[in-house]
Design a protein around this motif. Structure first.
Motif, PDB file in Angstrom:
ATOM      1  N   ASP A 173      36.996   0.793 -49.509  1.00 19.23           N
ATOM      2  CA  ASP A 173      36.570   0.232 -48.217  1.00 19.23           C
ATOM      3  C   ASP A 173      36.576  -1.286 -48.199  1.00 19.23           C
ATOM      4  OD1 ASP A 173      35.373   0.441 -45.492  1.00 19.23           O
ATOM      5  OD2 ASP A 173      33.747  -0.622 -46.501  1.00 19.23           O
ATOM      6  N   PRO A 220      30.615   0.904 -36.611  1.00 15.28           N
ATOM      7  CA  PRO A 220      30.381   0.763 -38.043  1.00 15.28           C
ATOM      8  C   PRO A 220      31.002   1.880 -38.861  1.00 15.28           C
ATOM      9  CG  PRO A 220      28.447   1.624 -36.991  1.00 15.28           C
ATOM     10  CD  PRO A 220      29.461   1.432 -35.907  1.00 15.28           C
ATOM     11  N   PHE A 221      31.108   1.618 -40.132  1.00 19.67           N
ATOM     12  CA  PHE A 221      31.651   2.573 -41.091  1.00 19.67           C
ATOM     13  C   PHE A 221      30.490   3.424 -41.610  1.00 19.67           C
ATOM     14  CE2 PHE A 221      32.538   2.945 -45.777  1.00 19.67           C
ATOM     15  CZ  PHE A 221      33.526   3.894 -45.695  1.00 19.67           C
ATOM     16  N   VAL A 222      30.442   4.690 -41.210  1.00 19.90           N
ATOM     17  CA  VAL A 222      29.415   5.606 -41.696  1.00 19.90           C
ATOM     18  C   VAL A 222      30.134   6.833 -42.220  1.00 19.90           C
ATOM     19  CG1 VAL A 222      27.401   6.995 -41.104  1.00 19.90           C
ATOM     20  CG2 VAL A 222      27.791   4.850 -39.927  1.00 19.90           C
ATOM     21  N   MET A 223      30.000   7.120 -43.496  1.00 20.06           N
ATOM     22  CA  MET A 223      30.749   8.250 -44.050  1.00 20.06           C
ATOM     23  C   MET A 223      29.896   9.016 -45.045  1.00 20.06           C
ATOM     24  SD  MET A 223      34.342   8.096 -46.127  1.00 20.06           S
ATOM     25  CE  MET A 223      33.535   7.350 -47.525  1.00 20.06           C
ATOM     26  N   GLU A 224      29.906  10.338 -44.919  1.00 24.06           N
ATOM     27  CA  GLU A 224      29.168  11.154 -45.875  1.00 24.06           C
ATOM     28  C   GLU A 224      29.924  11.224 -47.194  1.00 24.06           C
ATOM     29  OE1 GLU A 224      28.554  15.219 -44.712  1.00 24.06           O
ATOM     30  OE2 GLU A 224      27.337  15.636 -46.480  1.00 24.06           O
ATOM     31  N   ASP A 256      36.031  -2.970 -32.121  1.00 26.60           N
ATOM     32  CA  ASP A 256      34.885  -3.085 -31.230  1.00 26.60           C
ATOM     33  C   ASP A 256      33.582  -2.955 -32.017  1.00 26.60           C
ATOM     34  OD1 ASP A 256      34.757  -0.449 -31.798  1.00 26.60           O
ATOM     35  OD2 ASP A 256      35.081   0.279 -29.769  1.00 26.60           O
ATOM     36  N   GLY A 257      33.697  -3.099 -33.332  1.00 26.00           N
ATOM     37  CA  GLY A 257      32.502  -3.160 -34.155  1.00 26.00           C
ATOM     38  C   GLY A 257      31.836  -1.828 -34.433  1.00 26.00           C
ATOM     39  N   LEU A 278      40.371  -2.965 -41.405  1.00 23.50           N
ATOM     40  CA  LEU A 278      40.226  -1.516 -41.255  1.00 23.50           C
ATOM     41  C   LEU A 278      39.035  -1.040 -42.077  1.00 23.50           C
ATOM     42  CD1 LEU A 278      43.955  -0.437 -41.514  1.00 23.50           C
ATOM     43  CD2 LEU A 278      42.530  -0.418 -39.484  1.00 23.50           C
ATOM     44  N   SER A 279      38.813   0.284 -42.126  1.00 24.22           N
ATOM     45  CA  SER A 279      37.734   0.790 -42.966  1.00 24.22           C
ATOM     46  C   SER A 279      38.309   1.732 -44.009  1.00 24.22           C
ATOM     47  CB  SER A 279      36.696   1.516 -42.121  1.00 24.22           C
ATOM     48  OG  SER A 279      37.068   2.853 -41.929  1.00 24.22           O
ATOM     49  N   GLY A 280      37.491   2.052 -44.998  1.00 24.83           N
ATOM     50  CA  GLY A 280      37.912   2.950 -46.067  1.00 24.83           C
ATOM     51  C   GLY A 280      38.402   4.281 -45.541  1.00 24.83           C
ATOM     52  N   ARG A 283      31.705  11.189 -28.658  1.00 22.81           N
ATOM     53  CA  ARG A 283      32.041   9.790 -28.908  1.00 22.81           C
ATOM     54  C   ARG A 283      33.387   9.653 -29.627  1.00 22.81           C
ATOM     55  NH1 ARG A 283      28.022   8.235 -31.880  1.00 22.81           N
ATOM     56  NH2 ARG A 283      26.460   9.014 -30.469  1.00 22.81           N
ATOM     57  N   SER A 284      33.516  10.259 -30.805  1.00 22.29           N
ATOM     58  CA  SER A 284      34.827  10.212 -31.464  1.00 22.29           C
ATOM     59  C   SER A 284      35.718  11.310 -30.873  1.00 22.29           C
ATOM     60  CB  SER A 284      34.670  10.413 -32.967  1.00 22.29           C
ATOM     61  OG  SER A 284      34.431  11.769 -33.247  1.00 22.29           O
ATOM     62  N   LYS A 327      38.509  -3.515 -45.553  1.00 27.23           N
ATOM     63  CA  LYS A 327      37.763  -4.400 -44.665  1.00 27.23           C
ATOM     64  C   LYS A 327      38.497  -5.733 -44.528  1.00 27.23           C
ATOM     65  CE  LYS A 327      33.723  -6.365 -45.547  1.00 27.23           C
ATOM     66  NZ  LYS A 327      32.307  -6.519 -45.948  1.00 27.23           N
ATOM     67  N   GLU A 366      36.303   6.559 -35.982  1.00 26.12           N
ATOM     68  CA  GLU A 366      35.572   6.527 -34.717  1.00 26.12           C
ATOM     69  C   GLU A 366      36.017   5.377 -33.830  1.00 26.12           C
ATOM     70  OE1 GLU A 366      31.476   6.704 -36.076  1.00 26.12           O
ATOM     71  OE2 GLU A 366      32.269   8.275 -37.355  1.00 26.12           O
TER      72      GLU A 366
END
Lengths: 74, 659
Positions: free
Chosen positions: B367, B481-485, B478-479, B375-377, B82-83, B371, B401
């Motif tokens: 973040d 989401p922001f998912v980060m460890e 395109d929506g 953009l995202s963090g 995907r990414s 936002k 992503e």
């Protein structure tokens, strides 16, 4: 009204019932371990209120409130 | 699995070179292991076909006839392409079919790490599991049944701790033939060799500790297939965890929570973040590094030219050779090298922030602000790296992503003033602003510092404004989401930090020695000769003079329509450091002060801050955007913004009565 992760108070946990939203997002979260029955804990909110810090399956990750509101818990 | 077997026996006829790929989750210690396996035998090259950086190294072995080509793939959570990073890994593993995949599993977080392992299993990829961070597992009091894990996965599992014994001292001791704990790396390498060249090993039979082989098909083995859902995968993982892991206390995660009580605290989080950023810039660009810079400048301006002159004169060298060496090479290369301390410190801090785990926290804190501009963090990391060098910064955008977030970040990252632009500002600030002060709220500030900061701030503002513009118009999200460890905090390994830093700093020195060296000679030639290759007395009649005069009028509305400034900007396209080299060569000190005023100097600084990045960054942008259309758009946009901003600075400044 069903409960979502955003309804948790800091320090509280919940058991995941269902993750909703667009398919890519659901898939991504389930790959990261957000599967039904898994316990998720809200650890903290970022200094500006968003995003959230969650503990799940022995690790820590962060997602935004808008995403967290799509994760339903029991 | 019979496919694997035939492939292995097939390739053994061809040669004794084996392709090994390292995969694993981010933060699983993959790069440390790669460095351990390859030592100094590594090089960075380009992917064949896909144009993304890949790292390849050779594992030095006792058996000389076996060559292991080890490829370090990007850290991924899932094999689902995907990414960008996942696509690279997927293509390499599934389509390129390496002889063996080494899957690095962080043993302190088995659950999530095993997801990727099961995906590899479902694709029938020949895999050895390297169970990393076993030292931490022991400290936590966890118990992992390695044999059972191996049986359930039906894959060889080798416990290691890549960091332990990787220290500088341990390495020297090992060189000296001393017996030092190698963290299980020796076991891993022999297992790899056994897997690729041993007979019939392709089936992944499990060897028990007494050396005898078990049945190929273990009754314990979990079953997964390519179309297993994540739910199914995790239910298999839960089975494995139940059978193989007895949990102790996860000290690492507890310690990280304690540290985060302060570092991402509701009230202290942002002040601490700002303080850390301030420290990074203060130390990188402050007194200590300036002192070293002045020392190198002193060498390049006086000591070395004098030595060269007396030495070359004693050899009866003609005048032009002395001029070439002193006015060309020493001036040009010296101007760039004098900037080494800043590069060193900046990259040291960026490496440390990344390796300790703070960088992810910074993205967590920032973040919300990102936002606001769409953009995202995660964009924070490439943008921060942009202050060092645009090339790795643009590449770091790969972790994003969302395709449109990634494009936007790539286009705006060059606005973050890269390290190579610093000497340009330093030159102008030193001449035009250092000796004056600015009164603000009753305090007196050195105007040099204020000017310098305003330039950096302007870069950030333009980047933010551009992001807002793009995200609202042509690059709507395109929506995704922001998912980060948020990885546990770790003390970075000394050797891996040094290796990382060395890679960056040596890259800079090599550039000074190659591109800048060649450029300096070229610049000197172009300013000493005309188009008929006759030496000129006045460099205004030289090749540069002619070309410069031709393009200078373009910059007239910005206040610096001088042919020498125009030529400097032109050479800046090859490398930003060359702007200073060119100016050093073309201007005499008096000319420089006579031509520029504080206002035109500022307009020139603004232009160099924003206009198109150097050739290397352009190549990186082309590679990452993977489109000429977008690359050319980015260049036109950046240069257009630069022209507009410098124009406004010059005109408005003029109206306000500055000169």
């Amino acid at each position: 009204m069903k409960k979502t992760v955003t309804d948790l108070k800091v320090g509280e946990s919940g058991k995941i019932q269902k993750v909703t939203g667009n398919s890519g997002y659901v898939r991504r979260l389930s790959e990261m371990g957000f599967t039904p029955g898994t316990v998720v804990t809200l650890k903290k909110k970022a200094p500006l209120g968003d995003p959230l810090e969650l503990e799940i399956r022995e690790y820590v990750l962060t997602i935004r409130k808008s995403s967290a509101s799509l994760i339903f818990i029991e | 699995m019979s496919d694997d077997k035939s492939k292995i026996s097939q390739s053994s006829h061809k040669s004794q070179k084996w392709q090994i790929s390292l995969v694993g989750n981010p933060n699983s210690g993959k790069t440390t292991l790669f460095n351990r396996l390859t030592g100094s035998h590594q090089r960075v090259g380009n992917w064949p076909g896909v144009t993304v950086e890949k790292k390849t190294g050779y594992c030095p072995f006792t058996q000389k006839e076996i060559r292991l080509e080890i490829t370090d793939l990007p850290g991924i959570y899932s094999l689902e392409p995907r990414s960008t990073e996942e696509t690279i890994a997927y293509d390499h593993i599934v389509n390129n079919t390496p002889d063996l995949v080494v899957d690095i599993v962080d043993a302190t977080n088995l659950e999530r790490n095993l997801f990727l392992t099961l995906q590899l299993k479902s694709h029938n990829v020949p895999t050895v599991v390297a169970l990393n961070m076993m030292d931490e597992v022991r400290k936590n009091g966890d118990k992992i049944d390695v044999d059972k894990l191996s049986a359930m996965l039906n894959m060889p599992v080798v416990p290691i701790s890549a960091l332990s014994g990787s220290g500088f001292l341990s390495q020297i001791m090992r060189r000296l033939g001393k017996n030092v704990d190698d963290g299980g790396i020796g076991n891993l390498t022999s297992r790899i060799v056994q897997e690729v060249c041993g007979s019939g090993c392709g089936c992944g039979c499990v060897e028990v500790s007494d050396g005898s082989s078990k049945e190929c098909k273990s009754p314990l083995e979990v079953s997964v297939s390519v179309d297993s859902t994540p739910e199914k995968m995790y239910s298999e993982i839960d089975k494995i965890i139940k059978e193989c892991l007895v949990r102790g206390v996860n000290k690492n995660i507890d310690r990280s929570f304690k540290i985060d009580k302060i570092l991402t605290n509701k009230w202290l989080g942002i002040p601490i973040f700002l303080a850390i950023m301030y420290l990074v810039f203060q130390i990188s660009f402050g007194d200590a590094s300036s002192a070293i810079t002045e020392f190198i400048e002193g060498l390049a301006d006086e000591t070395v030219p004098q030595l060269v002159e007396s030495w070359l004169t004693s050899l009866d060298s003609p005048e032009w050779i002395i001029s070439l060496v002193n006015d060309g090479i020493v001036a040009g290369v010296g101007a760039v090298l004098s900037f080494l301390p800043q590069i060193f410190f900046l990259f040291l801090f960026l490496t440390l922030l990344e390796d300790t785990g703070y960088m992810a926290r910074a993205a967590f804190i920032m973040d919300r602000l990102f936002k606001q501009v769409g953009l995202s963090g995660k964009s924070f990391i490439p943008m921060l790296m942009g202050f060092g060098c645009s090339v790795p910064a643009v590449m770091a955008a790969r972790t994003l992503e969302d395709e449109n977030d990634r494009k936007t970040t790539i286009i705006i990252t060059p606005f973050m003033s890269c390290g190579a632009r610093l000497p340009i500002y330093a030159l102008f600030v030193g001449v035009f602003f250092a000796k004056t002060n600015i009164e603000l709220f009753g305090y007196s500030f050195s105007s040099g510092g204020v000017v310098m900061m305003s330039i950096y701030l302007l870069g950030v503002l333009v980047a933010v404004f551009s992001a807002l513009l793009f995200k609202k118009t042509i690059l709507k999200g395109d929506g995704t989401p922001f998912v980060m460890e948020l990885p546990p905090y770790r003390v970075p390994g000394f050797t891996s930090t040094i290796m990382h830093l060395w890679e960056k700093v040596s890259g800079f020195v090599i550039r000074a020695g190659t591109i800048i060296f060649a450029m300096s000679i070229l610049i000197w030639l172009c300013q000493s000769y005309d188009f008929t290759f006759t030496a000129v007395e006045d460099n205004a009649e030289s090749i540069f003079g002619v070309v410069g005069h031709w393009i200078a009028p373009i910059f007239e509305p910005l206040g610096f329509g001088d042919w020498r400034a125009a030529v400097a900007l032109l050479t800046g396209f090859i490398a930003k450091e060359a702007v200073v080299s060119t100016m050093e060569i073309l201007y005499t000190a008096q000319d420089f002060e006579a031509f520029f005023t504080p206002l035109t100097a500022y307009a020139f600084m603004v232009f160099t801050l924003l206009y198109l990045p150097c050739l290397a960054a352009l190549a990186a942008m082309k590679q990452e955007l993977n489109s000429w259309k977008w690359t050319i758009f980015a260049l036109l946009y950046q240069t257009g913004v630069a022209y507009g901003a410098a124009f406004i600075v010059f005109r408005v400044g003029h109206l306000l009565g500055f000169s």
